[in-house]
Design a protein around this motif. Structure first.
Motif, PDB file in Angstrom:
ATOM      1  N   PRO A   1       2.635  -2.021  20.513  1.00  0.00           N
ATOM      2  CA  PRO A   1       3.484  -0.829  20.398  1.00  0.00           C
ATOM      3  C   PRO A   1       4.240  -0.799  19.061  1.00  0.00           C
ATOM      4  CG  PRO A   1       3.756  -1.835  22.551  1.00  0.00           C
ATOM      5  CD  PRO A   1       2.875  -2.757  21.756  1.00  0.00           C
ATOM      6  N   ARG A   2       4.671  -1.983  18.590  1.00  0.00           N
ATOM      7  CA  ARG A   2       5.475  -2.001  17.351  1.00  0.00           C
ATOM      8  C   ARG A   2       4.658  -1.676  16.092  1.00  0.00           C
ATOM      9  NH1 ARG A   2       6.348  -7.354  14.641  1.00  0.00           N
ATOM     10  NH2 ARG A   2       4.800  -8.795  15.457  1.00  0.00           N
ATOM     11  N   ASP A   3       3.337  -1.683  16.251  1.00  0.00           N
ATOM     12  CA  ASP A   3       2.492  -1.352  15.097  1.00  0.00           C
ATOM     13  C   ASP A   3       2.190   0.138  14.997  1.00  0.00           C
ATOM     14  OD1 ASP A   3       2.153  -3.909  14.006  1.00  0.00           O
ATOM     15  OD2 ASP A   3       0.687  -4.408  15.539  1.00  0.00           O
ATOM     16  N   LYS A   4       2.647   0.894  15.993  1.00  0.00           N
ATOM     17  CA  LYS A   4       2.256   2.304  16.032  1.00  0.00           C
ATOM     18  C   LYS A   4       2.703   3.053  14.764  1.00  0.00           C
ATOM     19  CE  LYS A   4       2.140   6.517  18.620  1.00  0.00           C
ATOM     20  NZ  LYS A   4       2.649   7.361  19.677  1.00  0.00           N
ATOM     21  N   GLU A   5       3.968   2.867  14.393  1.00  0.00           N
ATOM     22  CA  GLU A   5       4.446   3.590  13.215  1.00  0.00           C
ATOM     23  C   GLU A   5       3.723   3.132  11.942  1.00  0.00           C
ATOM     24  OE1 GLU A   5       8.668   3.815  12.445  1.00  0.00           O
ATOM     25  OE2 GLU A   5       8.271   4.644  10.452  1.00  0.00           O
ATOM     26  N   ALA A   6       3.509   1.804  11.853  1.00  0.00           N
ATOM     27  CA  ALA A   6       2.808   1.268  10.675  1.00  0.00           C
ATOM     28  C   ALA A   6       1.414   1.889  10.570  1.00  0.00           C
ATOM     29  CB  ALA A   6       2.715  -0.239  10.763  1.00  0.00           C
ATOM     30  N   LEU A   7       0.735   1.981  11.708  1.00  0.00           N
ATOM     31  CA  LEU A   7      -0.619   2.541  11.722  1.00  0.00           C
ATOM     32  C   LEU A   7      -0.604   4.016  11.300  1.00  0.00           C
ATOM     33  CD1 LEU A   7      -3.575   2.044  12.308  1.00  0.00           C
ATOM     34  CD2 LEU A   7      -3.148   2.456  14.714  1.00  0.00           C
ATOM     35  N   LEU A   8       0.365   4.748  11.810  1.00  0.00           N
ATOM     36  CA  LEU A   8       0.464   6.166  11.429  1.00  0.00           C
ATOM     37  C   LEU A   8       0.729   6.310   9.929  1.00  0.00           C
ATOM     38  CD1 LEU A   8       2.517   7.456  14.485  1.00  0.00           C
ATOM     39  CD2 LEU A   8       0.279   8.323  13.793  1.00  0.00           C
ATOM     40  N   GLN A   9       1.599   5.441   9.412  1.00  0.00           N
ATOM     41  CA  GLN A   9       1.879   5.499   7.962  1.00  0.00           C
ATOM     42  C   GLN A   9       0.635   5.148   7.153  1.00  0.00           C
ATOM     43  OE1 GLN A   9       5.321   3.938   6.103  1.00  0.00           O
ATOM     44  NE2 GLN A   9       6.686   4.297   7.830  1.00  0.00           N
TER      45      GLN A   9
ATOM     46  N   HIS B   1       0.816  -1.227   0.000  1.00  0.00           N
ATOM     47  CA  HIS B   1       0.000   0.000   0.000  1.00  0.00           C
ATOM     48  C   HIS B   1       0.846   1.272   0.000  1.00  0.00           C
ATOM     49  CE1 HIS B   1      -3.979  -1.701   0.141  1.00  0.00           C
ATOM     50  NE2 HIS B   1      -3.607  -2.537   1.079  1.00  0.00           N
ATOM     51  N   GLY B   2       2.154   1.137   0.246  1.00  0.00           N
ATOM     52  CA  GLY B   2       3.009   2.323   0.156  1.00  0.00           C
ATOM     53  C   GLY B   2       3.793   2.676   1.408  1.00  0.00           C
ATOM     54  N   CYS B   3       3.742   1.830   2.442  1.00  0.00           N
ATOM     55  CA  CYS B   3       4.535   2.106   3.651  1.00  0.00           C
ATOM     56  C   CYS B   3       6.025   2.028   3.298  1.00  0.00           C
ATOM     57  CB  CYS B   3       4.220   1.084   4.748  1.00  0.00           C
ATOM     58  SG  CYS B   3       2.595   1.319   5.478  1.00  0.00           S
ATOM     59  N   THR B   4       6.822   2.762   4.062  1.00  0.00           N
ATOM     60  CA  THR B   4       8.235   2.884   3.688  1.00  0.00           C
ATOM     61  C   THR B   4       9.176   2.044   4.554  1.00  0.00           C
ATOM     62  OG1 THR B   4       8.365   4.833   5.097  1.00  0.00           O
ATOM     63  CG2 THR B   4       7.963   5.214   2.755  1.00  0.00           C
ATOM     64  N   TYR B   5       8.629   1.311   5.521  1.00  0.00           N
ATOM     65  CA  TYR B   5       9.507   0.493   6.377  1.00  0.00           C
ATOM     66  C   TYR B   5       9.937  -0.782   5.652  1.00  0.00           C
ATOM     67  CZ  TYR B   5       4.889  -1.598   7.188  1.00  0.00           C
ATOM     68  OH  TYR B   5       3.644  -2.156   7.008  1.00  0.00           O
ATOM     69  N   VAL B   6      10.899  -1.477   6.284  1.00  0.00           N
ATOM     70  CA  VAL B   6      11.354  -2.759   5.733  1.00  0.00           C
ATOM     71  C   VAL B   6      10.867  -3.871   6.661  1.00  0.00           C
ATOM     72  CG1 VAL B   6      13.366  -4.175   5.187  1.00  0.00           C
ATOM     73  CG2 VAL B   6      13.395  -1.737   4.670  1.00  0.00           C
ATOM     74  N   THR B   7      10.253  -4.873   6.090  1.00  0.00           N
ATOM     75  CA  THR B   7       9.798  -6.000   6.896  1.00  0.00           C
ATOM     76  C   THR B   7      10.546  -7.266   6.479  1.00  0.00           C
ATOM     77  OG1 THR B   7       7.862  -7.285   7.604  1.00  0.00           O
ATOM     78  CG2 THR B   7       7.805  -6.437   5.377  1.00  0.00           C
ATOM     79  N   GLN B   8      10.759  -8.128   7.451  1.00  0.00           N
ATOM     80  CA  GLN B   8      11.615  -9.277   7.166  1.00  0.00           C
ATOM     81  C   GLN B   8      10.850 -10.583   7.012  1.00  0.00           C
ATOM     82  OE1 GLN B   8      15.472  -9.157   9.279  1.00  0.00           O
ATOM     83  NE2 GLN B   8      14.568  -7.363  10.235  1.00  0.00           N
TER      84      GLN B   8
ATOM     85  N   ASP C   1       5.880  10.019  -2.433  1.00  0.00           N
ATOM     86  CA  ASP C   1       6.624   9.435  -3.565  1.00  0.00           C
ATOM     87  C   ASP C   1       6.116   8.018  -3.848  1.00  0.00           C
ATOM     88  OD1 ASP C   1       8.098  11.734  -3.671  1.00  0.00           O
ATOM     89  OD2 ASP C   1       9.854  10.908  -2.644  1.00  0.00           O
ATOM     90  N   ASN C   2       5.917   7.247  -2.783  1.00  0.00           N
ATOM     91  CA  ASN C   2       5.441   5.868  -2.945  1.00  0.00           C
ATOM     92  C   ASN C   2       4.046   5.811  -3.555  1.00  0.00           C
ATOM     93  OD1 ASN C   2       7.205   3.838  -2.492  1.00  0.00           O
ATOM     94  ND2 ASN C   2       6.655   3.471  -0.365  1.00  0.00           N
ATOM     95  N   ALA C   3       3.226   6.816  -3.210  1.00  0.00           N
ATOM     96  CA  ALA C   3       1.855   6.846  -3.736  1.00  0.00           C
ATOM     97  C   ALA C   3       1.864   6.941  -5.266  1.00  0.00           C
ATOM     98  CB  ALA C   3       1.086   8.011  -3.133  1.00  0.00           C
TER      99      ALA C   3
END
Lengths: 165, 68
Positions: A142-150, A30-37, B39-41
């Motif tokens: 807590p670890r989902d907070k940034e994902a949710l904000l994004q 969907h466009g989030c910028t984090y890296v998931t493993q 940018d990603n959008a």
């Protein structure tokens, strides 16, 4: 060998496995910028589907990554029913297969809240943005907070074309 | 009665709009690079997956290098 999530997903699609991408990797789509493993999928835990999944990744040395000694994945018609989730590691990445998603429910409900996305030559089911936000809220880790904000920011950006370049 | 309903609807719309604006501001306040989201959008899902793969490969290479 390094991770190759697209290869992993392509194998599942080509083997006819019924699944929906959920979790962090759905956020990436969907466009989030984090890296998931790892890749989390919600799938139908029927015998046929689990055996198809096993066949799709059989040459990737799949193991249960959360069991002592990392036991090999060796599903049979008799053992498929024992699992509600499968936490796997393969030569090309971790694959978590879930039968139930917090905030949504079982595979049928997850599938109804998914969308088809074209990637290269294949079409993959991905949890839609609203449903993904709902699950992240429901998990409330807590670890989902940034994902949710994004994800909420992405939703806002989608609604306002003027905020795009 | 009708005017009252209209007023309530407008108020709901305003609240919803302000909640959306808050989401963007909340992301900025948290330190999220909203420009990177913008940018990603503009990219296709395939491009996003490809770029994620490149980033993940880099992370894995760095981790392996640290283990040596």
């Amino acid at each position: 060998m390094s991770s190759d999530f697209f290869n992993l997903l392509e194998r599942l699609v080509n083997a006819g496995v019924d699944f929906v991408i959920v979790g962090g990797f759905a956020g990436v789509v969907h466009g989030c910028t984090y890296v998931t493993q790892d890749v989390d999928i919600c799938c139908d835990f029927s015998i046929a589907n689990l055996l198809a999944l096993q066949t799709a990744i059989s040459d990737l040395d799949p193991v249960h990554r959360m069991t002592p000694g990392r036991k090999k994945l060796q599903l049979t018609e008799q053992t498929c029913g024992q699992f509600k989730n499968l936490y796997l590691d393969t030569k090309i990445g971790q694959l978590d297969c879930l039968g139930f998603i917090d905030g949504l429910g079982d595979y049928d409900r997850v599938k109804r809240a998914s969308m088809l996305v074209e990637v290269g030559d294949i079409k993959i089911c991905v949890l839609d943005l609203d449903a993904l936000i709902k699950t992240k809220r429901a998990m409330n880790r807590p670890r989902d907070k940034e994902a949710l904000l994004q994800l909420e920011a992405i939703k806002k950006l989608k609604k306002s074309p003027d905020s795009k370049r | 009665m009708f005017a009252m309903e209209n007023k309530q609807n407008n108020s709901r719309k305003t609240k919803s709009k302000s909640a959306q604006a808050d989401h963007l501001q909340a992301a900025i306040d948290y330190g999220i690079d909203v420009q990177a989201l913008i940018d990603n959008a503009g990219r296709s899902c395939a491009e996003r997956i490809k770029r994620h793969q490149i980033a993940l490969n880099t992370v894995e290479s760095l981790r392996k290098a640290r283990e040596l």
